[in-house]
Design an enzyme around this catalytic site. Structure first.
Site, PDB file in Angstrom:
ATOM      1  N   LYS A 109       1.015   4.259  -2.774  1.00  0.00           N
ATOM      2  CA  LYS A 109       0.641   5.213  -2.634  1.00  0.00           C
ATOM      3  C   LYS A 109       2.028   6.631  -2.833  1.00  0.00           C
ATOM      4  CE  LYS A 109      -3.673   5.148  -1.041  1.00  0.00           C
ATOM      5  NZ  LYS A 109      -4.995   5.842  -2.066  1.00  0.00           N
ATOM      6  N   TYR A 132       0.588  -1.664  -0.520  1.00  0.00           N
ATOM      7  CA  TYR A 132       0.298   0.044  -0.071  1.00  0.00           C
ATOM      8  C   TYR A 132       0.855   1.216   0.140  1.00  0.00           C
ATOM      9  CZ  TYR A 132      -3.570   3.373   1.882  1.00  0.00           C
ATOM     10  OH  TYR A 132      -4.228   4.215   2.220  1.00  0.00           O
TER      11      TYR A 132
END
Ligand code: NAI
Length: 291
Positions: free
Chosen positions: A169, A165
């Site tokens: 991001k 993640y």
């Protein structure tokens, strides 16, 4: 008069959480909303129409305009269909909020390929897939626009169990900075958002599961930052990142220390770097903003 009268906004992952809150606020300011959501669960499994439909119904009940679209952001074809659905319904697109996301946390030793690929696919590739047709449309139409990409402190600062993640991001952050430079020529502004809110994605994380956290970190407290970014209130600002939520809005940016310098690059040895730590590192005096 609303801040977004006559504007059309696409919000991805708008069937719940932050995307839902952004959609309701933007609609209340006069924007017509393309409410996109695949309608799956938090990990990205499954699909359905009810989440997006509920948001469309809520916007219409409040007197706004909205249509639903259930395609996934994570394919080029899905991105094209999402952009086309907005054009078919409202004839133009002024605003894109890339917000769709899933979570598949594991410590790195347990980070199998499917966990890596699925998270990168929805967040990073999904941002590419939806932005490209919208950017091409905005460039061709000549009226400019604003794109908000949802990053995270997990990517910009770091967090345990989120290498997939966080990588996605941080990738979105790099994408945002580069596209902001390209977009200037066409009056297309590109922002990054690092939100914090209690949603189905975060409700069981440490510190987010109390009633107090829920009250203070409602997704609706993030959306005014998005409204600021996409409206004329932010004038010609582009390429910047705002942290928003829980009672705080603040710019997040990459910084570079002054460092040690030499006219002769060969003179900078490892020992020289160790001696110069007070100016090499940002947590000492002399940090300056990058870009
Ligand atoms: P959420 O789970 O409520 O919302 C995400 C939405 O995206 C869901 O409605 C889901 O159905 C949709 N979605 C998932 N995959 C999709 C796909 N392939 N195509 C279209 N829609 C899809 O979670 P939340 O918290 O509202 O997250 C919104 C964004 O904010 C995400 O990008 C998330 O990573 C980001 N974020 C959230 C934070 C928080 O504190 N809640 C912190 C930092 C970032």
């Amino acid at each position: 008069m609303g801040l977004l009268d006559g504007k059309v906004a696409i919000v991805t992952g708008a069937g719940g959480g932050l995307g839902r809150a952004h959609s309701l606020l933007l609609a209340s300011e006069g924007a017509s909303i393309l409410v996109n959501d695949l309608g799956g669960d938090r990990s990205g499994s499954g699909n359905g129409t009810s989440m997006a439909d509920e948001v469309v119904d809520s916007i219409k009940a409040a007197g706004g305009e909205a249509v639903a679209c259930y395609d996934s952001v994570s394919s080029v074809e899905g991105g094209r269909k999402i952009a086309q659905a907005a054009l078919d319904a409202f004839d133009r697109v002024d605003i894109l909020i890339n917000n769709a996301g899933i979570l598949r946390d594991k410590s790195f030793s347990n980070m199998e390929e499917d966990l890596w690929d699925s998270v990168l696919s929805v967040h990073l590739k999904g941002t590419y897939c939806v932005t490209r047709p919208v950017f091409q449309y905005m460039k061709g139409a000549g009226h400019g626009g604003v794109i908000v990409n949802t990053s995270s402190t997990s990517g910009l600062i770091g967090n345990f169990g989120q290498t997939n993640y966080g990588a996605a991001k941080a990738g979105i952050a790099g994408f945002t900075r580069c596209l902001a430079i390209e977009g200037k020529k066409y009056n297309i502004r590109v922002w990054g958002l690092a939100p914090v809110a209690v949603t189905r994605m975060t409700e069981d994380l440490a510190g987010m599961d109390s009633d107090g956290a829920k009250a203070r970190m409602d997704p609706s407290f993030v959306s005014p930052a998005v409204l600021y970014m996409v409206s004329d209130l932010s004038k010609d600002r582009t390429g910047q990142f705002l942290f928003a939520g829980g009672g705080r809005v603040a710019e997040l940016k990459m910084i570079m220390a002054d460092g040690i310098r030499s006219e002769d690059p060969a003179k900078i040895t490892a020992q020289e770097i160790a001696r110069g730590e007070d100016v090499v590192f940002c947590d000492q005096a002399g940090a300056s903003a990058l870009g």
